[in-house]
Design a protein around this motif. Structure first.
Motif, PDB file in Angstrom:
ATOM      1  N   ALA A  27      47.327   9.353  10.782  1.00  0.00           N
ATOM      2  CA  ALA A  27      46.376   8.342  10.328  1.00  0.00           C
ATOM      3  C   ALA A  27      46.263   7.231  11.373  1.00  0.00           C
ATOM      4  O   ALA A  27      47.214   6.942  12.101  1.00  0.00           O
ATOM      5  CB  ALA A  27      46.829   7.756   8.997  1.00  0.00           C
ATOM      6  N   VAL A  28      45.095   6.603  11.426  1.00  0.00           N
ATOM      7  CA  VAL A  28      44.894   5.477  12.344  1.00  0.00           C
ATOM      8  C   VAL A  28      45.979   4.430  12.141  1.00  0.00           C
ATOM      9  O   VAL A  28      46.550   3.888  13.098  1.00  0.00           O
ATOM     10  CB  VAL A  28      43.488   4.859  12.146  1.00  0.00           C
ATOM     11  CG1 VAL A  28      43.377   3.512  12.873  1.00  0.00           C
ATOM     12  CG2 VAL A  28      42.409   5.819  12.651  1.00  0.00           C
ATOM     13  N   SER A  29      46.298   4.120  10.892  1.00  0.00           N
ATOM     14  CA  SER A  29      47.312   3.099  10.616  1.00  0.00           C
ATOM     15  C   SER A  29      48.682   3.490  11.149  1.00  0.00           C
ATOM     16  O   SER A  29      49.486   2.621  11.505  1.00  0.00           O
ATOM     17  CB  SER A  29      47.388   2.809   9.117  1.00  0.00           C
ATOM     18  OG  SER A  29      47.640   4.000   8.382  1.00  0.00           O
ATOM     19  N   ASP A  30      48.973   4.781  11.216  1.00  0.00           N
ATOM     20  CA  ASP A  30      50.252   5.222  11.787  1.00  0.00           C
ATOM     21  C   ASP A  30      50.314   4.906  13.278  1.00  0.00           C
ATOM     22  O   ASP A  30      51.365   4.489  13.786  1.00  0.00           O
ATOM     23  CB  ASP A  30      50.448   6.724  11.576  1.00  0.00           C
ATOM     24  CG  ASP A  30      50.824   7.086  10.147  1.00  0.00           C
ATOM     25  OD1 ASP A  30      51.185   6.165   9.385  1.00  0.00           O
ATOM     26  OD2 ASP A  30      50.747   8.277   9.787  1.00  0.00           O
ATOM     27  N   TYR A  31      49.211   5.124  13.985  1.00  0.00           N
ATOM     28  CA  TYR A  31      49.186   4.779  15.419  1.00  0.00           C
ATOM     29  C   TYR A  31      49.355   3.269  15.602  1.00  0.00           C
ATOM     30  O   TYR A  31      50.059   2.826  16.517  1.00  0.00           O
ATOM     31  CB  TYR A  31      47.884   5.234  16.062  1.00  0.00           C
ATOM     32  CG  TYR A  31      47.675   6.729  16.065  1.00  0.00           C
ATOM     33  CD1 TYR A  31      48.284   7.539  17.017  1.00  0.00           C
ATOM     34  CD2 TYR A  31      46.861   7.342  15.119  1.00  0.00           C
ATOM     35  CE1 TYR A  31      48.089   8.917  17.022  1.00  0.00           C
ATOM     36  CE2 TYR A  31      46.662   8.713  15.103  1.00  0.00           C
ATOM     37  CZ  TYR A  31      47.278   9.500  16.053  1.00  0.00           C
ATOM     38  OH  TYR A  31      47.088  10.860  16.043  1.00  0.00           O
ATOM     39  N   ILE A  32      48.717   2.500  14.742  1.00  0.00           N
ATOM     40  CA  ILE A  32      48.858   1.041  14.821  1.00  0.00           C
ATOM     41  C   ILE A  32      50.324   0.643  14.679  1.00  0.00           C
ATOM     42  O   ILE A  32      50.832  -0.212  15.406  1.00  0.00           O
ATOM     43  CB  ILE A  32      47.997   0.345  13.747  1.00  0.00           C
ATOM     44  CG1 ILE A  32      46.497   0.546  14.040  1.00  0.00           C
ATOM     45  CG2 ILE A  32      48.339  -1.141  13.659  1.00  0.00           C
ATOM     46  CD1 ILE A  32      46.006  -0.149  15.287  1.00  0.00           C
ATOM     47  N   ARG A  33      51.042   1.282  13.770  1.00  0.00           N
ATOM     48  CA  ARG A  33      52.431   0.908  13.517  1.00  0.00           C
ATOM     49  C   ARG A  33      53.401   1.425  14.581  1.00  0.00           C
ATOM     50  O   ARG A  33      54.486   0.865  14.743  1.00  0.00           O
ATOM     51  CB  ARG A  33      52.861   1.397  12.129  1.00  0.00           C
ATOM     52  CG  ARG A  33      52.286   0.559  10.995  1.00  0.00           C
ATOM     53  CD  ARG A  33      52.870   0.953   9.654  1.00  0.00           C
ATOM     54  NE  ARG A  33      52.273   2.176   9.147  1.00  0.00           N
ATOM     55  CZ  ARG A  33      51.212   2.205   8.340  1.00  0.00           C
ATOM     56  NH1 ARG A  33      50.636   1.075   7.964  1.00  0.00           N
ATOM     57  NH2 ARG A  33      50.743   3.354   7.902  1.00  0.00           N
ATOM     58  N   SER A  34      53.002   2.484  15.304  1.00  0.00           N
ATOM     59  CA  SER A  34      53.945   3.072  16.259  1.00  0.00           C
ATOM     60  C   SER A  34      53.574   2.852  17.718  1.00  0.00           C
ATOM     61  O   SER A  34      54.441   2.938  18.595  1.00  0.00           O
ATOM     62  CB  SER A  34      54.079   4.580  16.016  1.00  0.00           C
ATOM     63  OG  SER A  34      52.848   5.244  16.225  1.00  0.00           O
TER      64      SER A  34
END
Length: 324
Positions: A245-252
């Protein structure tokens, strides 16, 4: 506790002269000339250190002020990138306890970007600052993939800074007022941040972080609006064929800086979307100049000394390899 600021701008006169000479020059240059900004931008010595001392900042990570060198023709952009990186290297050497620097890269000459990143890293630069577009080339264009490969392999974080939107976008969305309102709407009032957020989102959708899972990107201004729109941005993940998910890339793969916007409501929203180990202090000097009292007051909004230290210095020290 120590305080590291990671988005502290500077410029050298040769770059200012070159940018002023470009036909249809970048109008955002006017912000560098307001008040004593130009003088402060050119000062990499006593005056800057005095300003840091007044704010309680122990280490400033220097970065060339917008619009960088990407509006310049390729040959000139390369020459001035090298010159800027050499000047910054010398400034850091003179004040090694107080300064680090982000490299300036010739984005209008894609074939030279990775090479200059490597050269700058070899001389001590701890990361790079780039923009979302150079001419008609967007940052997610695969012509820059060698650059992202090099950044990932070298452990050089890439800071995506806002810039003036393209002429076409300005005509479509940011015109129709008096000239200064047009410019403010297209820059610090709105357009800068939409431009940087879109550049970051396009990098994700292009699969940049699937190809380079260790690549780290930094966004200012509390994530340039992306943190506030992840519920909708996540809907793009399946359509774009991303692994996560896009949000996963943001967090990692993303770190988020304050850029002098010391608003506790923005902090709390950021903490609801990502983790405290992804948040970094910055002032966006000299355009934002929070006082030591304002900085100290903002730091009280963290829930523990450990979290305050992460935001104040530990996260930046880890990301940029700074020994405190």
């Amino acid at each position: 506790m120590p305080l590291i600021a990671v988005e502290e701008h500077w410029v050298m006169p040769d770059i200012t002269s070159a940018l002023r000479a470009v036909p249809h020059r970048d109008e955002s240059l006017v912000f560098n000339e307001i008040g004593d900004n130009q003088e402060r931008l050119e000062d990499l010595a006593v005056g800057r250190i005095a300003a840091m001392d007044a704010q309680g900042i122990d280490v400033s990570i220097l970065a060339l002020t917008p619009p960088g060198v990407q509006p310049l023709p390729p040959k000139e952009a390369l020459a001035l990138s090298r010159a800027a990186n050499d000047v910054a290297t010398a400034a850091v050497a003179r004040n090694a306890a107080r300064f680090r620097s982000l490299s300036t890269l010739p984005m209008s000459s894609p074939k030279d970007v990775a090479g200059e990143l490597v050269r700058a890293a070899d001389t001590g630069h701890v990361g790079a600052m780039v923009y979302g577009r150079s001419g008609d080339l967007l940052l997610d264009d695969l012509v820059y993939d060698d650059f992202f490969t090099a950044a990932s392999e070298l452990g050089q974080p890439v800071f995506i800074h806002p810039q003036l939107p393209s002429t076409a976008v300005r005509a479509a969305s940011y015109r129709g007022f008096d000239p200064m309102t047009d410019l403010a709407l297209a820059t610090f009032g709105w357009g800068w941040h939409m431009d940087a957020a879109t550049a970051a989102l396009r990098l994700i959708l292009r699969g940049t972080f699937d190809r380079h899972p260790d690549l780290q990107v930094v966004l200012g201004h509390w994530g340039e609006t992306l943190l506030f729109w992840l519920d909708r941005a996540d809907s793009l993940s399946r359509i774009a064929g991303l692994q996560r998910a896009v949000s996963d890339y943001i967090r990692s793969n993303f770190y988020i800086t304050a850029s002098g916007m010391l608003n506790p409501a923005l902090l709390q929203h950021a903490l609801s979307v990502t983790s405290v180990d992804r948040l970094i202090f910055s002032t966006d000097y000299p355009f934002q100049r929070p006082t030591r009292e304002e900085i100290d007051s903002f730091l009280t909004h963290f829930s523990s000394d450990a979290e305050r230290q992460q935001f104040s210095s530990a996260n930046a020290a880890s990301l940029y390899g700074i020994d405190l």
